[in-house]
Motif scaffolding. Structure first.
Motif, mmCIF file in Angstrom:
data_model
loop_
_atom_site.group_PDB
_atom_site.id
_atom_site.type_symbol
_atom_site.label_atom_id
_atom_site.label_comp_id
_atom_site.label_asym_id
_atom_site.label_seq_id
_atom_site.Cartn_x
_atom_site.Cartn_y
_atom_site.Cartn_z
ATOM 1 N N ALA A 106 0.874 -1.186 0.000
ATOM 2 C CA ALA A 106 0.000 0.000 0.000
ATOM 3 C C ALA A 106 0.902 1.224 0.000
ATOM 4 C CB ALA A 106 -0.912 -0.020 1.216
ATOM 5 N N LEU A 107 1.530 1.454 -1.140
ATOM 6 C CA LEU A 107 2.649 2.394 -1.163
ATOM 7 C C LEU A 107 2.245 3.861 -1.089
ATOM 8 C CD1 LEU A 107 4.989 0.585 -3.710
ATOM 9 C CD2 LEU A 107 5.248 0.751 -1.231
ATOM 10 N N CYS A 108 0.996 4.175 -1.378
ATOM 11 C CA CYS A 108 0.616 5.591 -1.217
ATOM 12 C C CYS A 108 -0.253 5.781 0.017
ATOM 13 C CB CYS A 108 -0.069 6.134 -2.468
ATOM 14 S SG CYS A 108 -1.698 5.467 -2.786
ATOM 15 N N GLY B 139 -5.202 6.684 -3.120
ATOM 16 C CA GLY B 139 -5.637 5.733 -4.152
ATOM 17 C C GLY B 139 -4.894 5.888 -5.461
ATOM 18 N N SER B 140 -3.649 6.307 -5.404
ATOM 19 C CA SER B 140 -2.951 6.622 -6.652
ATOM 20 C C SER B 140 -1.966 5.559 -7.109
ATOM 21 C CB SER B 140 -2.219 7.959 -6.501
ATOM 22 O OG SER B 140 -1.255 7.869 -5.469
ATOM 23 N N CYS B 141 -1.489 4.704 -6.221
ATOM 24 C CA CYS B 141 -0.391 3.813 -6.625
ATOM 25 C C CYS B 141 -0.872 2.472 -7.168
ATOM 26 C CB CYS B 141 0.577 3.601 -5.470
ATOM 27 S SG CYS B 141 -0.049 2.495 -4.186
ATOM 28 N N ARG B 142 -2.099 2.084 -6.846
ATOM 29 C CA ARG B 142 -2.723 0.851 -7.328
ATOM 30 C C ARG B 142 -1.988 -0.411 -6.878
ATOM 31 N NH1 ARG B 142 -7.318 2.820 -8.088
ATOM 32 N NH2 ARG B 142 -7.985 1.194 -9.556
ATOM 33 N N THR B 143 -1.272 -0.330 -5.793
ATOM 34 C CA THR B 143 -0.574 -1.532 -5.315
ATOM 35 C C THR B 143 -1.412 -2.327 -4.321
ATOM 36 O OG1 THR B 143 0.500 -0.319 -3.520
ATOM 37 C CG2 THR B 143 1.709 -0.468 -5.606
ATOM 38 N N ALA C 127 -9.152 -0.563 -5.477
ATOM 39 C CA ALA C 127 -8.050 -0.191 -4.570
ATOM 40 C C ALA C 127 -8.587 -0.249 -3.140
ATOM 41 C CB ALA C 127 -7.541 1.205 -4.894
ATOM 42 N N CYS D 248 -7.476 0.749 -0.353
ATOM 43 C CA CYS D 248 -7.274 1.890 0.553
ATOM 44 C C CYS D 248 -8.363 2.942 0.422
ATOM 45 C CB CYS D 248 -5.899 2.505 0.334
ATOM 46 S SG CYS D 248 -5.706 3.273 -1.279
HETATM 47 FE FE1 FES Z 1 -1.896 3.288 -3.132
HETATM 48 FE FE2 FES Z 1 -4.041 1.940 -2.287
HETATM 49 S S1 FES Z 1 -2.157 2.217 -1.322
HETATM 50 S S2 FES Z 1 -3.773 2.901 -4.164
#
Ligand code: FES
Length: 895
Positions: A34-36, A45-49, A60, A62
């Motif tokens: 959950a990198l962002c 909700g920008s990194c899509r991890t 996503a 988060c």
């Molecule tokens: Fe980056 Fe969910 S942690 S989109």
């Protein structure tokens, strides 16, 4: 709180309403990248991890709210591949060193878990960095533009110093001001360092890339910050006996993973070459290193000689608000049992003694009324005479966070302090007119029916007398006295009066006055009138204590009239209880307060003074007179880290351990006992204050018992019913426990007075004290009013912060003055000026700006060489002898 149950990979899990799916997944024990995301921040909700499958779609986790009955799939092949793709895309833009062997940080952790190696990192790098700041370095090549740092800076710290610049793959974090980091608005809280998942923002040195969530558990020592009274829980990382990093504890009850530039970064003082490592003894006018045995024997001989010549009351001790509870307990026990005097005091005399007196008179106990967690839930904050953004930065950040989430804010302070920029109403009373201001607010509450009549009828006394007094405090008259526009006064009273759960937070701007105790009581009136204390209709009256353990030093009885737990020393029953525990007589006559100790020394009546961890020659008011007192005292013993102004003139200097090197407990501003643990050993032959007090007693032939700090707290708990439920063992298990805590099996009382007040009649007492003018007033010869206080990078006399990287952040002692006054007195910005009062002279550098109103100037007391406390007077609160630091008449001339 209501809960929501969702199914994660076939297992039901309950989370609080409003939680995200990421929270639910983690509650189920599933680790997702959950990198962002950082659970202290709003989701991006920008990194899509963090992708999962829910209800037939990919989402996503988060940013997806958990709804009842949702079925979440985290293990399916498709979502696992999508997550891995997302991580690989992010990593592919980074240079290989981002994932080099042993890389710390969250991204490296995620990649190791997914089996993604350094070969996946194929970025060319070359975007450069910014190493202009002593504590925060930027490596642009490692930035993944997740925005966590930007949100941390705005949402948690409230500083808004960072932004994202550039487009697409070139997006990177940068200071909002555009120039180098060192010249930005960054206040070095370290929040961006702590949340950065890649090490793009890191602190230099061996802790590079370490964050509080991703460092080895076994290498840390949990302790409590030794700077201000907030009581931040910190994890100290040490290697080979040296501190390599101090990280804020995510589960810290007050700081919740946050810290400030002092607690987090200012520990370089520990290894300063100026650190004292051997005892010093004055011979032929010169301080020379000696062994401990010789130093202790000299102190013991000197104390005995003083008692023989002048009796026990010719000896005094100034205990330390920087020292642990256990050390303070032992100091006062030493003075009472070994020397036989109540001549023991601590620096609360100089800061919050009016709080202790005022709050005790109004409510029954000397501490703040509510927990900070409750205060931070208030819907209206009245912040008075305090600049928490600089002096208590973690509290300042949490208060601002609350305001940014919609709470009303009234700031009462002559200066445009940090929170004032966000206030609904900023009241700027003339220094020394607080009592009139508070009466004006109370007048409006009464006049507009904004009082709690049932509460006043059932739980308070003094309303008729106060009502009669307040007739004279109309808004217009209060405007004449304070300079605060009547409309602002009315607006503030309505905001506070109409709030559902208002809270009052205040600082030394209320207490350090000729009538400081009246100020506290008049402020407490507002909470009583509103029924906002001891009820669920508000969060009371809460002093921001200045030093890390100033609450505890007083709790432990380092006071001339009060024994541990605030029992009166003049009360035979209280003395009898202490005598039973200590096994010796306790003198009945109250001892000397700090200013009286100095007066006695100047008069030749004080023959020995032991000063523990206070640089009284720099920080007490009217230091010229303090110096005369110390010079007149035949024996001055000083426990110190450095050769302070006081130590320089002492007869014996004992080198002692700092807060990073000792064992015990502190009590923070909302009455929480928390553990202090040694992360590293003290340097050289330095010992803890605890050991020095025991050793001096032993040299005088007395065993103080309490061989370990835990034993001292246990003995104090046996003596004081309010502390009976406290022990090191319990604090080790539970982390923080507020007092009163009479029962080892029950929680302490975070919120006071829910059933009755602790006054003799069980009621809150309104005070009808008229406004009286301050002790010093400007005139033609001294036309400006000097107010002193703290600045963000330094702490008190600066003995620690000036010996760390903080000096680079704030290297010069500045005098703030308004452009009108600068013009009037011919002062230019950046120019050296001479400041003169009726008591002395100081030299500072002028900073011209409008934070300080016309007619007033402001400076800190962090640089003793400037001589600021030569300016301040010996005028003091009529009840407690707390100095009137906040009102000194001065003149300023270019020099
Ligand atoms: Fe980056 Fe969910 S942690 S989109």
């Amino acid at each position: 709180m209501n809960g929501v149950t969702v199914e994660v990979d076939g297992t039901g899990v309950a989370v609080p309403e409003g939680s995200s799916l990421l929270t639910a997944v983690r509650a189920a024990g599933v680790e997702l990248p959950a990198l962002c995301s950082d659970d202290r921040l709003s989701p991006a909700g920008s990194c899509r991890t963090c992708l999962v499958r829910v209800g037939g779609r990919v989402a996503a986790a988060c940013v997806t709210p958990a709804s009842p009955g949702m079925r979440v799939d985290t293990v399916g092949e498709e979502v696992a591949r999508l997550r891995r793709d997302a991580v690989e895309v992010i990593v592919s833009a980074l240079p290989p060193r981002a994932l080099a062997d042993g890389s710390p940080g969250e991204l490296a952790h995620v990649c190791r878990a997914m089996g993604i190696g350094p070969e996946a990192a194929r970025g060319a790098g070359g975007r450069g960095g910014d190493e202009s700041h002593p504590y925060v370095h930027l490596d642009r090549d490692l930035c993944i533009a997740c925005g966590r740092c930007v949100r941390m800076c705005s949402e948690v710290q409230g500083t808004f110093a960072l932004t994202l610049v550039g487009r697409g793959g070139d997006t990177v974090v940068a200071p909002g001001t555009g120039g180098p980091w060192a010249e930005s608005d960054c206040v070095a809280c370290g929040g961006c360092v702590d949340t950065c998942p890649t090490g793009a923002i890191s602190q230099p040195g061996p802790a590079r890339g370490l964050t509080s969530a991703f460092h080895p558990q076994e290498a840390r020592t949990r302790t409590t910050c030794g700077y201000c009274g907030v009581g931040c829980a910190l994890d100290v990382i040490a290697h080979d006996g040296e501190v390599t990093a101090v990280l804020p504890a995510r589960d810290g009850p007050v700081n919740r993973g946050h810290a400030c530039v002092k607690g987090r970064f200012s520990h370089g003082f520990r290894t300063s070459p100026e650190r004292l490592t051997r005892p010093l003894l004055r011979r032929d006018g010169v301080l020379e290193p000696v062994g401990w045995d010789e130093a202790l024997a000299h102190v013991a001989r000197g104390l005995r000689a003083a008692v023989d010549a002048g009796g026990p009351d010719s000896v005094a001790a100034i205990s330390s608000a920087r020292a642990t509870n256990e050390e303070n307990y032992l100091v006062q026990k030493f003075m009472r049992v070994v020397v036989g005097t109540n001549n023991v005091d601590n620096c609360s005399r100089l800061c919050h003694s009016p709080s202790a007196a005022g709050l005790t008179a109004s409510f029954g106990l000397s501490g703040g009324t509510d927990s900070f967690d409750d205060v931070a839930r208030s819907d209206c904050l009245l912040v008075v005479g305090a600049n928490p953004v600089e002096a208590h930065p973690v509290v300042g950040a949490r208060l601002l966070e609350r305001v940014l989430h919609g709470a009303g804010l009234i700031v009462a302070d002559p200066r445009a302090v940090g929170l004032a920029l966000h206030a609904d109403v900023h009241l700027r009373p003339r220094p020394g007119t607080n009592v009139a201001l508070f009466h004006g607010l109370a007048h409006v509450l009464l006049a507009e029916g904004l009082t709690d009549e049932a509460f006043l009828r059932e739980r308070a006394t003094g309303l008729p007398e106060l009502t009669e007094l307040l007739v004279d405090y109309t808004p217009d008259r209060v405007t004449d006295i304070t300079g605060v526009p009547a409309a602002d006064l009315v607006a503030a009273a309505r905001l506070y009066g109409r709030a559902e759960r208002p809270a009052i937070v205040y600082g030394l701007g209320v207490t350090e006055h000729l009538h400081g105790t009246d100020g506290v009581r008049s402020l407490a009136n507002l909470a009583i009138l509103r029924g906002a204390v001891g009820t669920d209709r508000g969060h009371g009256v809460n002093p921001l204590r200045g030093q890390n353990n100033v609450q505890g030093a007083s709790d432990m009885g380092a006071l001339p009239d009060l024994l541990p737990g605030y029992g009166k020393v003049a009360d035979p029953a209280v003395r009898a209880r202490a005598e039973a525990v200590w096994g010796g007589p306790v003198p009945a006559r109250p001892g000397l307060r700090i200013p009286d100790m100095f007066a006695a020394a100047r008069a030749g009546d004080l023959r020995a003074l032991w000063v523990i961890g206070e640089d009284v020659r720099a920080t007490d008011p009217d230091t010229t007179r303090v110096a005369e007192a110390l010079d007149a005292c035949p024996l001055v013993v000083c426990n110190e880290l450095f050769l302070s102004e006081t130590a320089r003139h002492a007869d014996v200097v004992l080198p002692v351990a700092s807060w990073l090197e000792k064992d015990g407990t502190f009590v923070n501003f909302d009455r929480r006992f928390q553990r202090v643990r040694p992360a590293v050993p003290p340097p050289g032959e330095a010992r803890t204050d605890f050991d020095t007090v025991r050793a001096v007693a032993a040299a005088m032939g007395v065993d103080l018992r309490c061989p370990r700090p835990a034993d001292a707290l246990a003995e104090c708990a046996a003596l004081v019913p309010a502390f009976a439920g406290l022990s090191h063992g319990r604090l080790d298990r539970e982390g923080a426990v507020p007092w009163p805590c009479p029962d080892p099996g029950r929680p302490g009382e975070a919120k006071l007075y829910t059933e009755r007040f602790a006054t003799p009649d069980g009621r809150a007492h309104l005070a009808a004290a008229p406004y009286l003018p301050p002790g010093e007033r400007p005139d033609d010869a001294y036309p400006l009013v000097l107010v002193t206080g703290r600045r963000w990078a330094h702490y008190n006399s600066g003995s620690m912060t000036r010996r760390s990287g903080n000096l680079a952040l704030d290297p010069v002692d500045l005098l703030d003055l308004h452009p009108d006054d600068a013009g009037r007195y011919g002062v230019r910005d950046g120019e050296r000026v001479t400041v003169e009062s009726r008591h002395g002279r100081a030299r500072l550098v002028a900073r011209v700006g409008d934070r300080t109103p016309p007619g007033q100037v402001f400076c800190s007391f962090h640089f003793p060489a400037s001589g600021v406390n030569r300016l301040t007077s010996d005028v003091a609160d009529t009840v407690t002898s707390c100095p009137e630091y906040k009102v000194t008449a001065v003149r300023v001339t270019p020099s």
